[in-house]
Design a protein around this motif. Sequence first.
Motif, PDB file in Angstrom:
ATOM      1  N   ASP A 137      -3.016  -0.296   1.398  1.00 29.84           N
ATOM      2  CA  ASP A 137      -3.148  -0.694   2.978  1.00 29.84           C
ATOM      3  C   ASP A 137      -1.964  -0.946   3.409  1.00 29.84           C
ATOM      4  O   ASP A 137      -1.587  -0.673   4.323  1.00 29.84           O
ATOM      5  CB  ASP A 137      -4.487  -1.413   3.117  1.00 29.84           C
ATOM      6  N   TYR A 138      -1.518  -1.859   2.619  1.00 28.66           N
ATOM      7  CA  TYR A 138      -0.357  -2.503   3.149  1.00 28.66           C
ATOM      8  C   TYR A 138       0.879  -1.527   3.030  1.00 28.66           C
ATOM      9  O   TYR A 138       1.685  -1.440   4.143  1.00 28.66           O
ATOM     10  CB  TYR A 138       0.023  -4.012   2.244  1.00 28.66           C
TER      11      TYR A 138
ATOM     12  N   LEU B  60      -0.604  -9.629   6.222  1.00 27.73           N
ATOM     13  CA  LEU B  60       0.837  -9.595   5.615  1.00 27.73           C
ATOM     14  C   LEU B  60       1.797  -9.063   6.324  1.00 27.73           C
ATOM     15  O   LEU B  60       2.815  -9.740   6.297  1.00 27.73           O
ATOM     16  CB  LEU B  60       0.269  -8.662   4.180  1.00 27.73           C
ATOM     17  N   ILE B  61       1.355  -8.121   7.154  1.00 32.11           N
ATOM     18  CA  ILE B  61       2.476  -7.493   8.180  1.00 32.11           C
ATOM     19  C   ILE B  61       3.006  -8.613   9.266  1.00 32.11           C
ATOM     20  O   ILE B  61       4.047  -8.831   9.588  1.00 32.11           O
ATOM     21  CB  ILE B  61       1.870  -6.329   8.842  1.00 32.11           C
TER      22      ILE B  61
ATOM     23  N   CYS C 265       2.937  -0.217   6.455  1.00 31.30           N
ATOM     24  CA  CYS C 265       4.448  -0.716   6.511  1.00 31.30           C
ATOM     25  C   CYS C 265       5.083   0.943   6.712  1.00 31.30           C
ATOM     26  O   CYS C 265       6.005   0.886   7.580  1.00 31.30           O
ATOM     27  CB  CYS C 265       4.881  -0.907   5.213  1.00 31.30           C
TER      28      CYS C 265
ATOM     29  N   PRO D  53       8.233  -2.360   2.655  1.00 37.46           N
ATOM     30  CA  PRO D  53       7.224  -3.348   2.105  1.00 37.46           C
ATOM     31  C   PRO D  53       8.052  -4.208   1.307  1.00 37.46           C
ATOM     32  O   PRO D  53       9.031  -3.927   0.538  1.00 37.46           O
ATOM     33  CB  PRO D  53       6.397  -2.563   1.169  1.00 37.46           C
TER      34      PRO D  53
ATOM     35  N   HIS E 221      -4.210  -6.659   4.671  1.00 38.06           N
ATOM     36  CA  HIS E 221      -2.644  -6.065   4.933  1.00 38.06           C
ATOM     37  C   HIS E 221      -2.285  -6.333   6.521  1.00 38.06           C
ATOM     38  O   HIS E 221      -0.967  -6.366   6.408  1.00 38.06           O
ATOM     39  CB  HIS E 221      -2.863  -4.340   4.839  1.00 38.06           C
TER      40      HIS E 221
ATOM     41  N   ALA F 179      -1.618 -14.280  -0.031  1.00 38.18           N
ATOM     42  CA  ALA F 179      -2.126 -13.010  -0.001  1.00 38.18           C
ATOM     43  C   ALA F 179      -3.581 -13.067  -0.803  1.00 38.18           C
ATOM     44  O   ALA F 179      -3.696 -13.299  -1.914  1.00 38.18           O
ATOM     45  CB  ALA F 179      -1.698 -11.560  -0.598  1.00 38.18           C
TER      46      ALA F 179
END
Length: 314
Positions: free
Chosen positions: A201-202, A173-174, A206, A213, A170, A162
Amino acid sequence: MVDHSDSTAFRALVTGAESGILLFGITPPRLSTAPERIREITAATLGRLAALDVDGLALYDIDDESDRNPAERPFPYLPTMDPAVYHSEYLDGWNRPAIVYRCVGKYAEAELRTWLRTADPERVHGVFVGASSTDKPVLTSLSEAQDLRRDVRPDMLLGGVAITERPEEHLRLIAKQEAGCSYFISQVVYNADAAKSMVSDYFYACLERRLTPKPVLFTLSVCGSMKTLSFLKWLGVDVPRWLENSLRHADDTLAESYEHCVATARDLVAFCRKLGMPFGFLVESVSIRRVEIEASIALAGELSRLLERGRPSE
């Protein structure tokens, strides 16, 4: 509460999307180092780590990133041992998990396949790192490596990188989570606001997608000199100008940096706990100077206390 003295604590914390993970990160010895010297370095490293309550040891895979940043590298790039080889041949004295980084572009698919097949998923977990720039030629792409792990070794926990300062991180990451990542490890954090914005944001993305998460581990690294600071900035770490001024003019740069790392950790702990975001930390030293390595060990000990690890369930 997970027993952090258990060698399976890392897996339990990750799969349970719990908070409180603590890792220590090291770079394997240089490729040119003689075997006897490697054994000496390893013994010294394990001696330092013996007193620490950590869930695992992250082993970095160093790549030449001059394609990402053409500026002169403050510390010259020198090839290091393959972290998987270092773990299997020299770290038999380490009885907790190893989190092995793989700069996947350096490896042919067959080589990655062999490593995945032979790795013990109870002792070895992975972090796949993509190319440092879009122009860099690769032997295996990040998506190909993720697919390979899913086919060959789905029981190996996979982590992703990250970059807290990167826009729209974010969403990356998803995408990595959907490709099989169970946890994320950030680049070194010197800007807590950027880290908080990314995890916020992440977390809410989610929530919108009805996803759980995954834990985000924030990397903290002390800085004991202006050269180390230059290297952090070369790596792409965002160091706010006020903080750079503080470090540059401090009577003791290392002490100032250490205090900032602890303050950052406290800030992130409070923020993530209030948000309900699973989190942890990885501590490393980007410098090989003994004083900075020892400060990193002290920082890991302080974070262990901050996370209230080892306390019995109430």
